[in-house]
Design an enzyme around this catalytic site. Structure first.
Site, PDB file in Angstrom:
ATOM      1  N   HIS A  58      64.026  90.972  82.351  1.00 22.92           N
ATOM      2  CA  HIS A  58      65.345  91.174  83.005  1.00 22.92           C
ATOM      3  C   HIS A  58      65.282  90.626  84.464  1.00 22.92           C
ATOM      4  O   HIS A  58      64.249  90.875  84.998  1.00 22.92           O
ATOM      5  CB  HIS A  58      65.832  92.596  83.105  1.00 22.92           C
ATOM      6  CG  HIS A  58      66.979  93.006  83.679  1.00 22.92           C
ATOM      7  ND1 HIS A  58      68.177  92.319  83.601  1.00 22.92           N
ATOM      8  CD2 HIS A  58      67.385  94.248  84.326  1.00 22.92           C
ATOM      9  CE1 HIS A  58      68.957  92.904  84.261  1.00 22.92           C
ATOM     10  NE2 HIS A  58      68.741  94.029  84.901  1.00 22.92           N
ATOM     11  N   TYR A  72      54.431 100.170  77.934  1.00 18.49           N
ATOM     12  CA  TYR A  72      54.456 100.120  76.208  1.00 18.49           C
ATOM     13  C   TYR A  72      55.571 101.160  75.867  1.00 18.49           C
ATOM     14  O   TYR A  72      55.294 102.254  75.185  1.00 18.49           O
ATOM     15  CB  TYR A  72      53.126 100.584  75.935  1.00 18.49           C
ATOM     16  CG  TYR A  72      52.902 100.192  74.493  1.00 18.49           C
ATOM     17  CD1 TYR A  72      52.123  98.976  74.177  1.00 18.49           C
ATOM     18  CD2 TYR A  72      52.620 101.093  73.291  1.00 18.49           C
ATOM     19  CE1 TYR A  72      52.164  98.387  72.941  1.00 18.49           C
ATOM     20  CE2 TYR A  72      52.633 100.702  72.055  1.00 18.49           C
ATOM     21  CZ  TYR A  72      51.990  99.353  71.890  1.00 18.49           C
ATOM     22  OH  TYR A  72      51.886  98.819  70.505  1.00 18.49           O
TER      23      TYR A  72
HETATM   24  N1  LIG Z   1      65.129  98.694  76.704  1.00 15.70           N
HETATM   25  C1  LIG Z   1      65.448  97.506  76.498  1.00 15.70           C
HETATM   26  O1  LIG Z   1      65.975  97.469  75.001  1.00 15.70           O
HETATM   27  C2  LIG Z   1      65.596  96.337  77.269  1.00 15.70           C
HETATM   28  C3  LIG Z   1      66.241  95.212  76.805  1.00 15.70           C
HETATM   29  C4  LIG Z   1      66.210  94.074  77.541  1.00 15.70           C
HETATM   30  C5  LIG Z   1      65.445  94.133  78.851  1.00 15.70           C
HETATM   31  N2  LIG Z   1      64.894  95.177  79.219  1.00 15.70           N
HETATM   32  C6  LIG Z   1      64.092  95.144  80.186  1.00 15.70           C
HETATM   33  O2  LIG Z   1      62.484  95.497  80.082  1.00 15.70           O
HETATM   34  C7  LIG Z   1      61.916  96.098  81.013  1.00 15.70           C
HETATM   35  C8  LIG Z   1      61.182  97.155  80.539  1.00 15.70           C
HETATM   36  O3  LIG Z   1      62.527  98.049  80.132  1.00 15.70           O
HETATM   37  P1  LIG Z   1      62.111  99.148  78.992  1.00 15.70           P
HETATM   38  O4  LIG Z   1      63.410  99.884  78.848  1.00 15.70           O
HETATM   39  O5  LIG Z   1      61.665  98.605  77.712  1.00 15.70           O
HETATM   40  O6  LIG Z   1      61.359 100.376  79.596  1.00 15.70           O
HETATM   41  P2  LIG Z   1      60.856 101.674  79.341  1.00 15.70           P
HETATM   42  O7  LIG Z   1      61.560 102.899  80.031  1.00 15.70           O
HETATM   43  O8  LIG Z   1      60.832 101.852  77.752  1.00 15.70           O
HETATM   44  O9  LIG Z   1      59.449 101.805  79.777  1.00 15.70           O
HETATM   45  C9  LIG Z   1      58.626 102.546  79.554  1.00 15.70           C
HETATM   46  C10 LIG Z   1      57.040 102.259  79.880  1.00 15.70           C
HETATM   47  O10 LIG Z   1      56.862 102.173  81.180  1.00 15.70           O
HETATM   48  C11 LIG Z   1      56.047 103.326  81.669  1.00 15.70           C
HETATM   49  N3  LIG Z   1      56.411 103.758  82.944  1.00 15.70           N
HETATM   50  C12 LIG Z   1      57.389 104.392  82.949  1.00 15.70           C
HETATM   51  N4  LIG Z   1      57.462 105.055  84.201  1.00 15.70           N
HETATM   52  C13 LIG Z   1      56.678 104.480  84.880  1.00 15.70           C
HETATM   53  C14 LIG Z   1      56.095 104.676  86.325  1.00 15.70           C
HETATM   54  N5  LIG Z   1      56.517 105.290  87.023  1.00 15.70           N
HETATM   55  N6  LIG Z   1      54.816 103.767  86.460  1.00 15.70           N
HETATM   56  C15 LIG Z   1      54.438 103.194  85.598  1.00 15.70           C
HETATM   57  N7  LIG Z   1      54.527 103.170  84.391  1.00 15.70           N
HETATM   58  C16 LIG Z   1      55.749 103.631  84.099  1.00 15.70           C
HETATM   59  C17 LIG Z   1      56.044 104.105  80.556  1.00 15.70           C
HETATM   60  O11 LIG Z   1      54.737 104.640  80.327  1.00 15.70           O
HETATM   61  C18 LIG Z   1      56.231 103.097  79.201  1.00 15.70           C
HETATM   62  O12 LIG Z   1      54.934 102.471  79.037  1.00 15.70           O
HETATM   63  C19 LIG Z   1      62.964  96.218  82.141  1.00 15.70           C
HETATM   64  O13 LIG Z   1      62.937  94.960  82.937  1.00 15.70           O
HETATM   65  C20 LIG Z   1      64.493  96.296  81.491  1.00 15.70           C
HETATM   66  O14 LIG Z   1      65.496  95.876  82.080  1.00 15.70           O
HETATM   67  C21 LIG Z   1      64.800  96.262  78.381  1.00 15.70           C
HETATM   68 MG   LIG Z   2      69.792  95.824  80.988  1.00 17.31          MG
END
Ligand SMILES: NC(=O)c1ccc[n+]([C@@H]2O[C@H](COP(=O)([O-])OP(=O)(O)OC[C@H]3O[C@@H](n4cnc5c(N)ncnc54)[C@H](O)[C@@H]3O)[C@@H](O)[C@H]2O)c1
Ligand SMILES: [Mg+2]
Ligand SMILES: CC(C)(O)[C@@H](O)C(=O)O
Ligand SMILES: [Mg+2]
Length: 332
Positions: free
Chosen positions: A108, A25
């Site tokens: 991704h 989240y």
């Molecule tokens: N950030 C972006 O805007 C974006 C854009 C396109 C694709 N993505 C892809 O989306 C996916 C998620 O990325 P994000 O940037 O939203 O993630 P994020 O870093 O924001 O994720 C955070 C979430 O993961 C949980 N988390 C963090 N470390 C953890 C651990 N060790 N064990 C379990 N849960 C853990 C956190 O509690 C939180 O709920 C990835 O595959 C990323 O490449 C991200």
């Molecule tokens: Mg990326």
């Protein structure tokens, strides 16, 4: 021109009776969970521990549960924990409860493309990759719009994987803009390349270096910030809305002449050559290897990089300048 899928090309039917587990989240997790729920889908939020994300999910009206409970009670599992964490979550919390016919969904392609996760043949594996940051995915949706996305199918056990990917893209708001089909390989390599040389690495380094040159030459940091960092948004907004030609038409002839000449002098063939090296490193899998090794050491480059940016003069000046410029930003 690639086929662009819009709202009328997609239907929620293939997923409307399914339960969807959003794992994580954070940046994307929150946006996906809220958008999918607002689109009328049944969403469970699965988290590892009762920490900050848990509280945020609760305050958004979800009843977060431990990852394995969300997996046990769902048909579609969406991986929105960080890329480096996904394979552990998959191995420890998903595999033991994985049923034939379930869907594994990614934002991704990293873990599938680099074979960190190798799902059994009896599940669908597909991706919806928003081409924008999570908070914007939510903001645009809430205002009636959507961030474009790419979709790709890695495994099509049900024969319906593509339709389900489009359905999720629709629920996310992406088909309000437009969705293009890709492969896990193409999405992974282009996404990594873009964020490294351009969106995150290149642009940040370009702005910071330009700021530093002005400050080191004795100009006021506030003036340097306005010039090399703050105004970037307005220039990029013009490119976003009207293309390079539209942006160039909005700036002075002096800026156009100086830009054409100095731009190519600074971002020269040598820079292009280095960009190609970065692409080769991504395509060969070397970057993935290095990032996994770095993560396993506690990601010191990430930790130190964040500290260095936070403590930099440009960031300190930026806090003050942002207050000024956000005051002038039109309210919408
Ligand atoms: N950030 C972006 O805007 C974006 C854009 C396109 C694709 N993505 C892809 O989306 C996916 C998620 O990325 P994000 O940037 O939203 O993630 P994020 O870093 O924001 O994720 C955070 C979430 O993961 C949980 N988390 C963090 N470390 C953890 C651990 N060790 N064990 C379990 N849960 C853990 C956190 O509690 C939180 O709920 C990835 O595959 C990323 O490449 C991200
Ligand atoms: Mg990326
Ligand atoms: C938002 C980005 C940079 O496009 C995404 O690819 C990410 O990894 O966060
Ligand atoms: Mg991206």
């Amino acid at each position: 021109m690639a086929k662009v899928y819009i709202d009328k090309d997609a239907t929620l039917d293939p997923i409307k009776d399914k339960t969807i587990a959003v794992l994580g989240y954070g940046s994307q997790g929150r946006a996906w969970a809220l958008n999918l729920r607002d689109s009328g889908l049944k969403v469970l939020v699965g988290l590892e521990r009762e920490g900050n994300s848990w509280k945020v999910a609760e305050s958004d009206g979800f009843n977060p549960m431990h990852t394995e409970d969300a997996v046990k009670n769902s048909d579609i599992v969406i991986f929105l924990v960080p890329d480096m964490v996904q394979r552990y979550v998959y191995r420890e919390r998903v595999v033991p409860y994985l049923r034939d016919g379930m869907d594994l969904v990614f934002a991704h392609g990293f873990n599938i493309h680099y074979k960190l996760i190798e799902p059994p043949k009896t599940v669908d594996v597909y991706m919806i990759a928003p081409k924008g940051p999570g908070p914007i995915v939510r903001e645009y949706f809430a205002k009636g719009g959507g961030v474009p996305a790419l979709v790709a199918v890695h495994q099509n056990y049900s024969g319906k994987a593509f339709e389900k990917a489009l359905a999720i893209a629709k629920a996310l708001g992406a088909t309000r803009a437009g969705v293009i089909e890709t492969t896990f390989k193409e999405e992974t390599e282009t996404d990594l390349f873009g964020e490294q040389v351009d969106l995150v690495g290149g642009i940040t380094q370009l702005m910071r270096t330009a700021f530093q040159v002005l400050v080191e030459a004795g100009y006021q940091p506030e003036i340097a910030y306005y010039e090399t960092i703050n105004e970037m948004k307005m220039i990029v907004d013009l490119i976003y809305e009207k293309g390079f030609t539209g942006m160039l038409k909005a700036v002075s002839e002096t800026a156009k002449y100086g830009g054409f000449t100095a731009g190519k002098y600074v971002i020269n063939e040598d820079v292009k050559k280095r960009m190609k090296e970065v692409l080769d490193r991504i395509r060969s899998g070397k970057f993935a290897e290095e990032w996994i090794e770095e993560y396993n050491k506690g990601a010191p480059t990430l930790v130190n990089g964040m500290k260095e940016v936070e403590n930099s003069l440009e960031e300190q000046v930026g806090r003050q300048i942002r207050e000024i410029s956000l005051r002038g930003k039109p309210k919408s």
